[in-house]
Design an enzyme around this catalytic site. Structure first.
Site, mmCIF file in Angstrom:
data_model
loop_
_atom_site.group_PDB
_atom_site.id
_atom_site.type_symbol
_atom_site.label_atom_id
_atom_site.label_comp_id
_atom_site.label_asym_id
_atom_site.label_seq_id
_atom_site.Cartn_x
_atom_site.Cartn_y
_atom_site.Cartn_z
ATOM 1 N N GLU A 1 16.789 -57.471 15.585
ATOM 2 C CA GLU A 1 16.287 -56.963 14.303
ATOM 3 C C GLU A 1 17.352 -56.979 13.202
ATOM 4 O O GLU A 1 17.027 -57.189 12.032
ATOM 5 C CB GLU A 1 15.729 -55.543 14.459
ATOM 6 C CG GLU A 1 16.724 -54.562 15.042
ATOM 7 C CD GLU A 1 16.359 -53.090 14.760
ATOM 8 O OE1 GLU A 1 16.778 -52.240 15.559
ATOM 9 O OE2 GLU A 1 15.697 -52.799 13.748
ATOM 10 N N ILE B 1 17.860 -57.794 24.678
ATOM 11 C CA ILE B 1 17.413 -57.249 25.962
ATOM 12 C C ILE B 1 16.457 -56.078 25.747
ATOM 13 O O ILE B 1 15.757 -55.668 26.667
ATOM 14 C CB ILE B 1 18.602 -56.806 26.844
ATOM 15 C CG1 ILE B 1 19.362 -55.636 26.209
ATOM 16 C CG2 ILE B 1 19.518 -57.964 27.159
ATOM 17 C CD1 ILE B 1 20.245 -54.875 27.196
ATOM 18 N N ASP B 2 16.430 -55.545 24.516
ATOM 19 C CA ASP B 2 15.561 -54.383 24.245
ATOM 20 C C ASP B 2 14.080 -54.790 24.122
ATOM 21 O O ASP B 2 13.205 -53.951 24.186
ATOM 22 C CB ASP B 2 15.974 -53.699 22.940
ATOM 23 C CG ASP B 2 17.444 -53.296 22.935
ATOM 24 O OD1 ASP B 2 18.027 -53.200 24.027
ATOM 25 O OD2 ASP B 2 18.008 -53.086 21.838
ATOM 26 N N MET C 1 19.746 -49.259 28.948
ATOM 27 C CA MET C 1 19.765 -49.547 27.503
ATOM 28 C C MET C 1 18.357 -49.751 26.945
ATOM 29 O O MET C 1 17.377 -49.684 27.681
ATOM 30 C CB MET C 1 20.613 -50.785 27.231
ATOM 31 C CG MET C 1 22.104 -50.532 27.245
ATOM 32 S SD MET C 1 22.988 -52.070 26.891
ATOM 33 C CE MET C 1 24.608 -51.411 26.463
ATOM 34 N N ARG D 1 17.903 -48.979 23.276
ATOM 35 C CA ARG D 1 17.891 -48.289 21.987
ATOM 36 C C ARG D 1 16.632 -47.422 21.866
ATOM 37 O O ARG D 1 16.407 -46.612 22.745
ATOM 38 C CB ARG D 1 18.000 -49.316 20.861
ATOM 39 C CG ARG D 1 18.732 -48.738 19.670
ATOM 40 C CD ARG D 1 19.106 -49.782 18.699
ATOM 41 N NE ARG D 1 20.526 -50.056 18.742
ATOM 42 C CZ ARG D 1 21.097 -51.120 18.222
ATOM 43 N NH1 ARG D 1 20.362 -52.043 17.649
ATOM 44 N NH2 ARG D 1 22.392 -51.260 18.261
ATOM 45 N N GLU E 1 18.162 -44.891 27.370
ATOM 46 C CA GLU E 1 19.219 -44.236 26.585
ATOM 47 C C GLU E 1 18.669 -43.514 25.347
ATOM 48 O O GLU E 1 19.254 -42.558 24.863
ATOM 49 C CB GLU E 1 20.278 -45.256 26.159
ATOM 50 C CG GLU E 1 19.733 -46.364 25.258
ATOM 51 C CD GLU E 1 20.759 -47.407 24.839
ATOM 52 O OE1 GLU E 1 21.930 -47.318 25.260
ATOM 53 O OE2 GLU E 1 20.383 -48.327 24.079
ATOM 54 N N GLN F 1 24.416 -54.687 32.012
ATOM 55 C CA GLN F 1 22.969 -54.991 31.987
ATOM 56 C C GLN F 1 22.705 -56.302 31.259
ATOM 57 O O GLN F 1 21.749 -57.010 31.537
ATOM 58 C CB GLN F 1 22.208 -53.888 31.229
ATOM 59 C CG GLN F 1 22.118 -52.602 31.983
ATOM 60 C CD GLN F 1 21.651 -51.457 31.092
ATOM 61 O OE1 GLN F 1 20.474 -51.192 31.015
ATOM 62 N NE2 GLN F 1 22.572 -50.770 30.434
ATOM 63 N N ARG F 2 23.554 -56.604 30.275
ATOM 64 C CA ARG F 2 23.365 -57.837 29.490
ATOM 65 C C ARG F 2 24.130 -59.004 30.102
ATOM 66 O O ARG F 2 24.135 -60.099 29.541
ATOM 67 C CB ARG F 2 23.880 -57.640 28.051
ATOM 68 C CG ARG F 2 23.311 -56.444 27.321
ATOM 69 C CD ARG F 2 23.432 -56.581 25.812
ATOM 70 N NE ARG F 2 24.755 -56.787 25.298
ATOM 71 C CZ ARG F 2 25.359 -56.015 24.390
ATOM 72 N NH1 ARG F 2 24.730 -54.932 23.934
ATOM 73 N NH2 ARG F 2 26.546 -56.307 23.942
#
Ligand code: F6P
Length: 384
Positions: free
Chosen positions: A127, A150-151, A193, A195, A255, A307-308
């Site tokens: 974004e 990844i979100d 994760m 966000r 998170e 995680q990424r």
């Protein structure tokens, strides 16, 4: 440099010859396949590609980090995780100066695109990076976006590069957390994760068969967490051979999740260039509450950046190659101010181009009514 000549983003004045490709924001597996897709398809369509190092930063900091990308350079990139071009969270519209004041340096970016002889830019990002791309496009820059994060929280597309690999990574850790939790008899709280969106937590929690999944889209109640634990574990975890009750439990918490009566837990006071706080710590808060309010032992772990990490999954390789090639086609066709979008995920996916402003001011979060059981704190409809 070429500028769009109308509201439809199309232009045909000059043939595009030289594309600059950049990757911005948090890295994600799938970016390198996307770059390979751009380079291969571009060369097929008679265009040259150069890589711009570290996202938008590369267009602010001379001497510019510009890498010529031949097919032979990127031939093996589809197997690489992260981004071989480097990344940064740079916001050209809010760049700190020597006095620490945030200033708008977007006109420098535009001037430097021209100075580098770029006819178009392909920006791969989430974004923030694509938000910058959308604003530059509104200022007339010839830009095409490729969605990654990844979100999986970008509007306008079902898939964002990196999600599938992160899902695999997180699921593996959830699985591996079972043995220590089972041997010792504790509640393992795993912080994931994402966000302000719970996609990664919800789907990895379901895949890894966590008992409870907490997501930002639905604030949780501590009392409900305790009663769900009790129905799973009974009164205590000190009964290793009770056939009715396992002696451990796994909770996955996003998170960005928070309690009804609580607030978002952040790591510190720092914010990134786009104003985002660094989220983190809810797993430890929850584990401490379980320790103090129940008879269960609890441990927390924050999974963080690994995680990424690692090589892209097959889905991220394929989606990356498809996204990159489609972006190069859009440039060749003069279809600017757009982002590559996918309905569905490979192999059942349809790609199209959507207006890049779709990413501005909104994120895609979990559809609670459709996917989240607000009573069981779990994926809806799977009996858990
Ligand atoms: O947007 C991807 C992401 O990994 C989020 O899930 C997380 O909150 C954030 O980036 C972490 O930011 P950074 O990589 O700057 O620490």
């Amino acid at each position: 440099m070429l500028f769009t000549n109308g509201t439809d983003g199309k232009f045909s004045m000059t043939k595009v010859k030289r594309i600059g490709v950049l990757t911005g924001g948090g890295d994600a597996p799938g970016l390198n396949p996307a770059i390979k897709g751009v380079v291969y398809r571009s060369s097929e369509r008679g265009m040259e590609t150069v890589g711009l190092g570290d996202g938008w930063l590369s267009l602010l900091n001379p001497p510019f980090d510009v890498v010529p990308l031949e097919w032979s350079t990127v031939r093996r990139w589809d197997r690489d995780g992260g981004t071989n071009l480097g990344s940064s969270r740079t916001n050209p519209f809010q760049t700190p100066n020597e006095l620490g004041e945030r200033v708008d340096r977007s006109s420098e970016v535009i001037a430097n695109i021209e100075k580098l002889g770029l006819d178009a830019v392909i920006a791969c990002g989430g974004e923030d990076t694509l938000g910058v791309a959308a604003r530059l496009s509104q200022m007339g820059v010839a830009i095409v976006g490729v969605p990654k994060t990844i979100d999986k929280d970008l509007s306008g597309t079902d898939y964002t590069l990196g999600f599938d690999t992160a899902l695999r990574n997180v699921t593996e850790v959830i699985e591996r957390s079972r043995t220590p939790a089972g041997s010792h008899g504790w509640v393992q709280v795993i912080e994931v994760m994402g966000r302000h969106s719970g996609h990664l937590a919800l789907w990895s929690g379901a895949a890894g068969q966590a008992d409870i999944i907490l997501i930002p889209e639905h604030p949780f109640r501590y009392e409900r967490v305790y009663s769900l634990l009790k129905s799973k574990l009974g009164d205590s975890t000190s009964h290793p051979r009770d056939p009715q009750h396992p002696r451990y439990s796994v909770i996955v918490v996003a998170e960005g999740a928070y309690a009804e009566e609580g607030e978002l837990i952040i790591m510190d006071d720092r914010h990134d260039a786009f104003g985002h706080p660094r989220l983190g710590g809810i797993s430890e808060v929850l584990a401490r509450r379980i320790l103090s309010d129940t008879s269960y032992e609890a441990r927390s772990v924050v999974l963080g950046h690994p995680q990424r990490g690692g090589p892209p999954s097959p889905v991220d390789r394929i989606m990356g190659l498809l996204f990159g090639a489609r972006a190069a086609d859009a440039v060749a066709d003069g279809d600017f101010g757009k982002m590559v979008s996918s309905r569905g995920i490979a192999p059942a996916c349809d790609l199209s181009m959507v207006d890049i402003t779709a990413v501005l001011g909104r994120i895609d979060t979990v559809d609670v009514a459709r996917f989240y059981d607000t009573d069981r704190y779990h994926l809806k409809g799977i009996g858990m």
